[in-house]
Design a protein around this motif. Sequence first.
Motif, PDB file in Angstrom:
ATOM      1  N   ALA A   1      53.157  63.091  34.920  1.00 31.12           N
ATOM      2  CA  ALA A   1      53.833  62.421  33.856  1.00 31.12           C
ATOM      3  C   ALA A   1      54.502  61.093  34.186  1.00 31.12           C
ATOM      4  O   ALA A   1      54.948  60.408  34.026  1.00 31.12           O
ATOM      5  N   LYS A   2      55.615  61.434  35.449  1.00 32.55           N
ATOM      6  CA  LYS A   2      56.150  60.752  36.240  1.00 32.55           C
ATOM      7  C   LYS A   2      55.569  59.090  36.970  1.00 32.55           C
ATOM      8  O   LYS A   2      55.420  58.319  36.403  1.00 32.55           O
ATOM      9  N   ILE A   3      54.336  59.289  37.047  1.00 30.12           N
ATOM     10  CA  ILE A   3      53.692  58.561  37.014  1.00 30.12           C
ATOM     11  C   ILE A   3      53.292  57.178  35.898  1.00 30.12           C
ATOM     12  O   ILE A   3      53.468  55.979  35.997  1.00 30.12           O
ATOM     13  N   MET A   4      52.941  57.593  34.711  1.00 31.45           N
ATOM     14  CA  MET A   4      52.512  57.452  33.464  1.00 31.45           C
ATOM     15  C   MET A   4      53.839  56.587  33.053  1.00 31.45           C
ATOM     16  O   MET A   4      53.517  55.920  31.741  1.00 31.45           O
ATOM     17  N   MET A   5      55.292  57.859  32.929  1.00 31.66           N
ATOM     18  CA  MET A   5      56.552  57.059  32.283  1.00 31.66           C
ATOM     19  C   MET A   5      57.629  57.137  33.688  1.00 31.66           C
ATOM     20  O   MET A   5      58.834  57.504  33.655  1.00 31.66           O
ATOM     21  N   PRO A   6      57.408  56.070  34.518  1.00 35.26           N
ATOM     22  CA  PRO A   6      58.406  56.596  35.368  1.00 35.26           C
ATOM     23  C   PRO A   6      59.654  55.655  35.080  1.00 35.26           C
ATOM     24  O   PRO A   6      59.992  56.557  36.768  1.00 35.26           O
ATOM     25  N   ALA A   7      60.378  54.942  34.212  1.00 35.74           N
ATOM     26  CA  ALA A   7      61.368  54.426  33.211  1.00 35.74           C
ATOM     27  C   ALA A   7      61.987  55.645  33.045  1.00 35.74           C
ATOM     28  O   ALA A   7      63.134  55.297  32.922  1.00 35.74           O
ATOM     29  N   SER A   8      61.690  57.359  32.369  1.00 32.03           N
ATOM     30  CA  SER A   8      62.161  57.803  31.813  1.00 32.03           C
ATOM     31  C   SER A   8      62.226  58.934  32.849  1.00 32.03           C
ATOM     32  O   SER A   8      61.969  59.457  33.748  1.00 32.03           O
ATOM     33  N   TYR A   9      63.320  60.128  32.266  1.00 33.79           N
ATOM     34  CA  TYR A   9      64.012  61.093  32.742  1.00 33.79           C
ATOM     35  C   TYR A   9      63.052  62.119  32.818  1.00 33.79           C
ATOM     36  O   TYR A   9      62.477  61.679  32.030  1.00 33.79           O
ATOM     37  N   VAL A  10      62.059  62.464  33.772  1.00 29.29           N
ATOM     38  CA  VAL A  10      61.407  64.054  33.477  1.00 29.29           C
ATOM     39  C   VAL A  10      62.333  65.319  33.841  1.00 29.29           C
ATOM     40  O   VAL A  10      63.247  64.674  35.096  1.00 29.29           O
ATOM     41  N   ARG A  11      62.553  65.919  32.857  1.00 27.60           N
ATOM     42  CA  ARG A  11      63.038  67.007  33.030  1.00 27.60           C
ATOM     43  C   ARG A  11      61.882  68.154  33.422  1.00 27.60           C
ATOM     44  O   ARG A  11      60.976  68.663  32.837  1.00 27.60           O
ATOM     45  N   LEU A  12      62.873  68.940  34.779  1.00 21.95           N
ATOM     46  CA  LEU A  12      62.002  70.470  34.570  1.00 21.95           C
ATOM     47  C   LEU A  12      62.536  71.193  34.016  1.00 21.95           C
ATOM     48  O   LEU A  12      63.910  71.592  33.535  1.00 21.95           O
ATOM     49  N   ALA A  13      62.596  70.956  32.657  1.00 24.13           N
ATOM     50  CA  ALA A  13      63.241  72.481  31.706  1.00 24.13           C
ATOM     51  C   ALA A  13      62.797  73.794  31.680  1.00 24.13           C
ATOM     52  O   ALA A  13      64.037  74.482  32.735  1.00 24.13           O
TER      53      ALA A  13
END
Length: 345
Positions: free
Chosen positions: A257-269
């Motif tokens: 997810a982070k590699i594909m959307m690097p400028a987004s916050y990726v939340r461990l929800a």
Amino acid sequence: MTAAHAVPALRHDWTLEEVNALFARPFADLIYQAQSAHRAHFDARDVQLSTLLSIKTGACPEDCAYCPQSVRFDTGLEREALLPVEQVRGAAQRARAAGATRFCMGAAWRSPKDKDLDAVIKMVQAVKDEGLETCVTLGMLKARQAEQLKSAGLDYYNHNLDTSPEYYEQIITTRTYQDRLDTLGHVRDAGLKVCCGGIIGMGEASGDRAEMLRQLANLPEHPQSVPINNLVQVEGTPLAGIESIDELDFVRTIAVAKIMMPASYVRLAAGRETMSEATQTLCFLAGVNSIFYGDQLLTTTNPAHLKDLALLDKLGMRPEATPKYSDIGPGETPSAERAPQAARV
Ligand code: SAM
Ligand code: DTB
Ligand code: SF4
């Protein structure tokens, strides 16, 4: 900046083969790639803290197989009417005092009625007055409703894709994948920031995880926030008792997810309560920079907030002070240095 250090452009044209190839990378290479992508856009010490509040609980007409709030499953949950605005304000004040910068309000609705929306708008305004970013998740929205929320000053709308289009029908029958994409379109068109992710550990195949991430990254804009939930199994829901996902596969999903959307916050929800600190740490290495913070999610529990602060401290990480994408000025930004309270958030 030399060409060698140029930040690659954000992509919206991922193929499933490319995403599957990321999942197949050696673990250390994958984590290295994800952490590098993360550092091109964020300070790797910062973690965004979002506190959740269920503003209307239970008796939802939908049949989402993971959800304790569906009226169709006997989960023993007490239904609750929409909370009074002052109760929401009080919860926001406690969240802010504990160091959260975003406050997310969830309602167990298929979609909000107009009079419900008026009440939610008052809550959004109260929470904003307390200096927090606002997020709501109310189910499907019409274009006009998204515009009303934007006019009221809402920052984020959460609406998850949940899984791949192919696996979706195994999980929800009362609304379609296209319904979700339509709501996301209305939210985006209204100029709201999008919080959109999914759930891992619902019995989906690795290819479904890849396809869900492909769907998210190939949206016209990357969601500014991408919550990745590890299924919280609740007795009485159809998914209770399903085999849990291998934690390293969960970490892989975060990294991709982070590699594909690097400028987004990726939340461990959702799902951190049953996760070891070591696995959570791997998630941070894989580019997680947001968590749900507070002792309660919507209807289930979350790690104690003081335990989370202690973990961040142990890792040399810290609550993010200035939210990215925010229009809250630095002077109004909730301070990460504010002493966290011992009280329940
Ligand atoms: N009713 C609205 C809707 O579904 O759009 C908003 C609230 S709903 C609880 C928000 C999201 O919470 C769901 O889309 C799902 O991704 C997540 N969720 C719900 N139950 C969960 C569970 N048991 N484990 C993990 N995530 C869950
Ligand atoms: C999201 O992706 N996860 C949150 C939030 N968006 C609204 C909800 C998690 C719910 C976990 C089960 C519960 O506490 O009811
Ligand atoms: Fe209702 Fe949302 Fe739960 Fe689905 S996820 S049953 S729509 S509260």
